[in-house]
Design a protein around this motif. Structure first.
Motif, short mmCIF file in Angstrom:
data_model
loop_
_atom_site.label_atom_id
_atom_site.label_comp_id
_atom_site.label_asym_id
_atom_site.label_seq_id
_atom_site.Cartn_x
_atom_site.Cartn_y
_atom_site.Cartn_z
N GLU B 449 96.32 48.53 48.70
CA GLU B 449 95.50 48.42 47.13
C GLU B 449 96.04 47.11 46.29
O GLU B 449 95.18 46.55 45.62
N ALA B 450 97.27 47.22 46.36
CA ALA B 450 97.79 45.95 45.69
C ALA B 450 97.45 44.56 46.00
O ALA B 450 96.99 43.71 44.95
N VAL B 451 97.47 44.51 47.28
CA VAL B 451 97.04 43.18 47.78
C VAL B 451 95.71 42.72 47.39
O VAL B 451 95.22 41.76 47.09
N ARG B 452 94.91 43.75 47.78
CA ARG B 452 93.30 43.75 47.67
C ARG B 452 92.90 43.33 46.44
O ARG B 452 92.21 42.63 46.01
N ALA B 453 93.62 44.08 45.18
CA ALA B 453 93.13 43.85 44.14
C ALA B 453 93.40 42.28 43.37
O ALA B 453 92.60 41.75 42.95
N VAL B 454 94.54 41.63 43.67
CA VAL B 454 94.85 40.39 43.59
C VAL B 454 94.12 39.44 44.19
O VAL B 454 93.52 38.68 43.85
N ALA B 455 93.90 39.83 45.65
CA ALA B 455 92.91 38.94 46.44
C ALA B 455 91.53 38.72 46.04
O ALA B 455 90.90 37.93 45.95
N ARG B 456 90.99 40.03 45.34
CA ARG B 456 89.55 39.93 44.81
C ARG B 456 89.54 38.86 43.80
O ARG B 456 88.32 38.57 43.35
N THR B 457 90.52 38.73 43.04
CA THR B 457 90.30 37.81 41.63
C THR B 457 90.47 36.30 42.33
O THR B 457 90.14 35.36 41.28
N ARG B 458 90.72 36.00 43.70
CA ARG B 458 91.15 34.63 43.87
C ARG B 458 90.12 33.84 43.93
O ARG B 458 90.11 32.44 43.68
N ASP B 459 88.84 34.13 44.08
CA ASP B 459 87.74 33.28 44.36
C ASP B 459 87.06 32.79 42.78
O ASP B 459 86.15 31.77 42.57
N LEU B 460 87.56 33.65 41.82
CA LEU B 460 87.09 33.29 40.72
C LEU B 460 87.56 31.80 40.19
O LEU B 460 86.75 30.98 39.69
N ALA B 461 88.82 31.47 40.70
CA ALA B 461 89.35 30.04 40.11
C ALA B 461 88.34 29.05 40.95
O ALA B 461 88.11 28.16 40.17
N GLU B 462 87.85 29.29 42.21
CA GLU B 462 87.20 28.13 42.80
C GLU B 462 85.82 28.11 42.18
O GLU B 462 85.23 27.05 41.58
N VAL B 463 84.98 29.20 41.65
CA VAL B 463 83.84 29.12 40.77
C VAL B 463 83.93 28.65 39.72
O VAL B 463 83.17 27.83 39.14
N TRP B 464 84.78 29.00 38.79
CA TRP B 464 85.32 28.54 37.58
C TRP B 464 85.51 26.93 37.61
O TRP B 464 85.07 26.16 36.91
N ALA B 465 86.05 26.20 38.62
CA ALA B 465 86.20 24.79 38.71
C ALA B 465 84.95 24.20 38.96
O ALA B 465 84.94 22.95 38.61
N ASN B 466 84.06 24.96 39.48
CA ASN B 466 82.77 24.24 39.86
C ASN B 466 81.77 25.36 39.57
O ASN B 466 81.01 25.89 40.41
N PRO B 467 81.37 25.72 38.36
CA PRO B 467 80.50 26.74 38.10
C PRO B 467 79.12 26.54 38.38
O PRO B 467 78.76 25.26 38.70
N PRO B 468 78.25 27.64 38.73
CA PRO B 468 76.91 27.62 39.07
C PRO B 468 76.07 27.01 37.85
O PRO B 468 76.52 26.93 36.68
N SER B 469 74.92 26.56 38.21
CA SER B 469 73.98 25.94 37.43
C SER B 469 73.84 26.89 36.19
O SER B 469 73.43 27.92 36.51
#
Lengths: 719, 719
Positions: B449-469
């Motif tokens: 549960e601990a590792v998954r909760a943190v991992a779920r947020t990891r992709d946000l940084a990538e989307v924010w760096a290159n946000p959708p149209s």
């Protein structure tokens, strides 16, 4: 004599000793030897207890002895709670007096350094010579919930009595053994046996599992495993457990490459590849879990429910949202949520509020708070309908009438229900889940965990209905081996496994293709060298060649390339290309710990790009192999896809089973990989490319039996 | 005037009203109107409160009014806690006096039956006409943790004060809104806004999300969603959130086919397909979770940590077993667990016990119990090293010195650490996790549960760096549509999207292949009928035909078959077959709620057998499409696999982007599926097979523009 030896070797004298000596006993719980003494007395252990401590005459009211040799009788079990330097001397004493077994808590052996490993090996040899069984060193010991035999150094047992239960746990990590124990005690569950195996100098995990499979006090076995020392013994125990329908739950660490390294450093045991272990667990119906919490959740399911293979789930919820989430989780874990029959709908209609449809999930709505009978009546109807294999309920509420009614209905109905189930209760009084769980009626506090725990047990029923072979073959060769070239591999497979290959010929340098190639094209032209496993990356393969003149040009170029780069060459293989309908990967390897296993999957480039493979351990019948094929993701493609003829599964399965038997029976085969094994449009099953790894000794014989590598060698396609 | 209207339409008057009227107010908490009144007072709401109850003059010390029209001013918010039959009259009054907004708790509207839906539509129309905003009906209302505005019918707030916080929750299920609230209160967390949207007669989930994205009091938005009414508005809100870097967590039910049905019946909203929603969430960096508990876990991570895209994880554990399990979970969730550098090893060596290696996972061993400084010192060194993006720790123990030191070190170090982290504590005093969590230092009680909760947020940084149209196209056509045959589809794609097709000709019945087919084989011969989408199952396709004579035989047979079965026929398409290197599926559809999306994947039979596809919503740039290709499981195959030339990704991406733009700009296209879009050995990118669905009106124009279906029609391959 052999019988006596056999009896002495068994683990009974450890788990149910008539007498226990504690070397290093103390009256302080803060000392390891004091913990054992206190716990044995506090847990009402009925056998003789002999504290051994040269500086005391009495400990906790029991006469103390100066050393093992002073005891009135040889104890069944001697527990060593002493520094590492004193261990060897005490083992020697235990051997002299004929003690049955020894538990060594002490660390500082194989887990520490090379010197420690050497000392540990001395202890093992000594004990084996005298038929004294060793548990540990570097372990937390053993507990038996049935007889108060608390031979453990864990502080968790301070002033606690281990409740008797039907659940056993064996752990290769002392810390995780402790966390499991604390969780079990907190949940009010009982324990049959608890074993921390430590360095496994003698008694190892496999032997304990073997023992627990036959243990009449144990209904469910749970394991934390880092590495397996005796793979065949573990497999035999798993097979026996499947035969006896005794469930096993396993938490295996080292599942990632990085994790495997961490686990290996922890115990010194070799952790195998994750895929191979997972295949083993699937094959033997061992439930694999991801955490201690999940292990206990799944164990609770197995302690209270008979595994059910059925997939038809009914969901009953007081919230439409929760019912939808539960349906999602049920589907994710392989359940179907089929519609309610007209007959059942007619019976449910008068119960369910008129403003919702009767459907699956059944939405009791928050009217349940005032119409508390809805719960019992809908459950009764669903259970009696015979339409469902599993029931998942979601409930909430703290009103005393609802809680009382739900408690009564649950206690009455679920123990009589033969299918799988889990209840989720949220936002209720804490007593309700606790009481129901204590009575063996499963309550969870979140939806995904509840559905997953039940789903994890579903496959057991299928394995038990068709248990894996109890014949566990011995471990295969791990000698030095040599990789044969394609043509040499194919020759071996044709001769020994009666497999078919394409029509072809092996051209030597200087031979004229037009003279030698007497069969029709198009051709595949492949340079043959044992030094070139990946021909496509070195220009050593050309396909779709139409004429022998083109073949000649390509062969000449390949020979020239090989000469220029100094590559050892056996010739250039020219083969007729057939039209291929299906391609498979067929691989057989020896796992050094677990034994020979088959990898079966989609062939061709898929293996490297997006593997679709299943694995299982030999021996395997053609039926087993056909069942593996049905588990491939691409199964639809093989089963008469879009009007295409289906793949000849039976013929393929027979050929692969033959190959498996060959490899089990002939230790000269170290590894075989056929990629692809093709089904041609002609219906033939043909080895298109293969790589066989043989033990080096056999390779030498092979080389001697054929003309020297420089000359042309005829290559007959048909066997 | 428009400005005033705009202001009145905004949700400010609901979330932060200067005055609230409670129609159906009572002084009993057991009545809905009593709950609101009590909660507003108990939570210290500062605005005016007007209880409305014709039979009372004072309620809880406040003057009560007989009806809305008797109020001293028009309230910003009127809350209706009255039977369904009285709702319309009260809305009419609210409209007359110019109330800003109305919350309707009452059920019995669209969720009940057709009549209820009709009544609800009347209310919506009435309110919209008078610029009165409606929340509900059939909802639990709204709470604002910042101003004591507890406008909810939930009993959970009995004598409770909602703590202020930075976390908002919007729920389409009242029950789940309650469970979320109870969990939040139990964990001692705070809330900015809490919204139960109910039937969404006016204010819907999308509008609330739009509002919360701009809400300065809200740092993290969490959503329970069953169905989306206004997809473009939700997408625009998601895009804006990505731009503002405000995280959103979503629990979406109806993920399975069965679950979707359950959810649809619950709210009357159309739940889309799981894959499409998941694609939407991935594209916009919305974290998808499986349960309320996981939602709160992930929200806690997002409230306390800046999402970090880095994958290098360091694991610190006092148990080798737990460290190995944590490593497994980290790897499962996409982290790497790389080795410690020599420099860091040299610094850690004096700290770590000499009998274990310094490695990752770092094994502090149970020596931590006496050497309590190890925890702080190893954490400091790892944090300072710059070698890791994430830290996962596993700790246990209850000794007061260890607990005190671990608490102090955690409170000091983690708030200063810029990376991701999670701590797991087991077997410790309950105060420690509670205190750390309250201070914003994350503690979990199990590893996955601990590792998954943190991992779920990891992709946000990538989307924010290159946000959708942020350009959200309008919803596409949902008119009646017609499926074109292959040749008609191809002609359209050639003309409109400048795509290429193989050289080919459309033979009419009676035409001589030898005369018409002027290009070289081998040929594909395909009967063209809009009534035959799956040609392979009806003998309507033959490939690898070498001569025009054979083409003639096949074409004659196909025409005869069609005549015999009465199939409408446009001709037989004869095409030159090219050697194909790569095959793609390219599909564009209009989701009726969310808009047009691209499906991109491996082409050919894979689509049916073992789909390897990714999806994203239009508009998409060629760069976006290239990034989608890299997410395919088969990416290795496209990227220069085994010395093969790589697929022309840029050219493909440009062609697909062109197609996407075409469909967005031309409402006559209802759907396009190209399977496969092939890269030929010649380097050409060619549409091998295609099916275009057009709006029926366009189809009529198309038919008019060409000769009648019976006659031969020239089919030009090159555009």
């Amino acid at each position: 004599m052999d019988q006596i030896k056999e009896k002495r070797r068994s683990l009974d004298r450890i788990f149910d000793p008539a007498s226990i000596a504690i070397v290093g006993a103390s009256d302080s719980f803060d000392k390891v030897g004091g913990r054992v003494l206190a716990s044995l007395i506090h847990n009402g252990f009925k056998g003789a207890i002999y504290p051994v401590n040269p500086s005391r005459t009495v400990l906790r009211g029991l006469p103390a002895y100066p050393d093992l040799e002073a005891l009135p009788q040889a104890p069944d079990l001697a527990i060593l709670a002493i520094p590492a330097k004193q261990v060897r001397g005490q083992i020697e004493q235990a051997c002299r007096i004929g003690a049955g077994s020894v538990i060594i808590f002490t660390s500082g052996f194989a887990e520490l350094d090379v010197e420690g490993a050497r000392e540990q090996a001395v202890l093992t040899e000594l004990a084996r010579k005298h038929d004294v069984r060793l548990v540990g060193p570097n372990c937390l010991g053993i507990m038996n919930g049935m007889n108060g035999m608390i031979a453990s150094s864990t502080v968790t047992m301070r002033e606690r009595v281990l409740p008797a239960g039907r659940l056993a746990f064996v752990s290769q990590s002392g810390a995780l053994a402790t966390f499991w124990l604390m969780d079990i005690l907190n949940r009010g569950l009982g324990v049959s046996k608890w074993v921390s195996t430590g360095n496994e100098a003698d008694v190892d995990l496999s032997e304990v599992v073997e023992y627990l499979v036959e243990d009449p006090d144990t209904d469910v076995i749970s394991l934390y495993v880092e590495g397996v020392r005796d793979g065949p013994r573990l497999r035999a125990a798993f097979a026996r457990a499947a035969e006896l329908r005794k469930p096993i739950v396993i938490l295996k660490s080292g599942r990632s490459a990085a994790g495997a390294e961490a686990a290996a450093s922890h115990t010194g045991a070799l952790a195998g590849e994750d895929a191979v272990y997972s295949a083993l667990f699937t094959q033997y119906g061992v439930c694999q879990v991801d955490s201690i919490r999940e292990m206990i959740d799944v164990s609770r399911v197995l302690l209270t429910q008979k595994p059910s293979a059925g997939r038809r789930a009914c969901i009953i919820s007081l919230s439409g949202g929760a019912g939808a989430l539960m349906t999602d989780q049920a589907c994710r874990h392989g359940y179907e949520v089929p519609h309610i029959s007209d007959a059942l709908e007619a019976k449910l209609r008068p119960i369910i509020p008129s403003y919702v449809q009767v459907r699956n999930p059944i939405d009791l709505t928050d009217r349940i708070i005032i119409d508390i009978e809805m719960y019992r009546r809908s459950l009764e109807l669903v259970m009696a309908s015979g339409e469902y294999d599993a029931i998942f309920t979601f409930m909430a509420g703290r009103t005393p009438t609802l809680v009382a009614e739900a408690r009564a209905a649950s206690l009455e109905l679920f123990p009589r229900w033969d299918g799988a189930y889990a209840n989720v209760w949220q936002a209720t009084v804490p007593d309700l889940p606790a009481e129901l769980n204590a009575a063996g009626v499963l309550v969870f506090d979140e939806i995904p965990e509840a559905v997953r725990a039940v789903a994890r047990t579903r496959d057991l029923a299928e394995v038990w209905a068709n248990p894996p072979s109890p014949a566990i073959p011995p471990l295969g060769p791990n000698d030095e081996s040599t990789l044969l070239s394609e043509q040499a591999s194919k020759r071996l497979l044709v001769r020994r496994a009666a497999l078919e290959v394409p029509e072809g010929i092996l051209l030597a340098a200087g031979e004229r293709a037009a003279d030698c190639v007497t069969f029709a094209g198009p051709y595949a032209v492949k340079l043959q060298s044992p030094a070139l496993p990946h021909k496509s990356e070195h220009g050593a393969i050309e396909i779709g060649i139409d004429t022998t003149a083109e073949v000649q040009v390509i062969a000449d170029r390949m020979f020239a390339m090989a000469a220029a780069t100094g590559l050892p060459v056996e010739g250039v293989l020219v083969e007729a290309m057939e039209k291929i309908e299906f391609e498979f990967l067929v691989g057989i390897r020896h796992d050094p710990v677990l034994g020979a296993f088959l990898t079966l999957g989609r062939g061709g480039v898929e293996v490297d790009v997006d593997p679709d493979v299943v694995q299982a351990f030999l021996p395997l019948t053609p039926d087993n192999i056909a069942a593996m094929m049905r588990r491939l993701r691409c199964w639809r493609l093989l089963d008469g896809f879009r009007g295409r003829p289906p793949a000849p599964i039976e013929e393929l399965a027979r050929a692969i089973a033959r190959l498996g038997d060959l490899i089990l029976e002939n230790p000269e085969f170290a590894e075989v990989e056929i990629n692809p094994l093709a089904v041609c449009r002609s219906g033939r099953v043909v080895v298109i490319d293969a790589a066989v790894r043989v033990n080096t000794a056999v390779m030498a014989a092979e080389a001697a039996a054929r003309p020297d590598g420089q000359r042309a060698m005829r290559y007959e396609g048909a066997a």
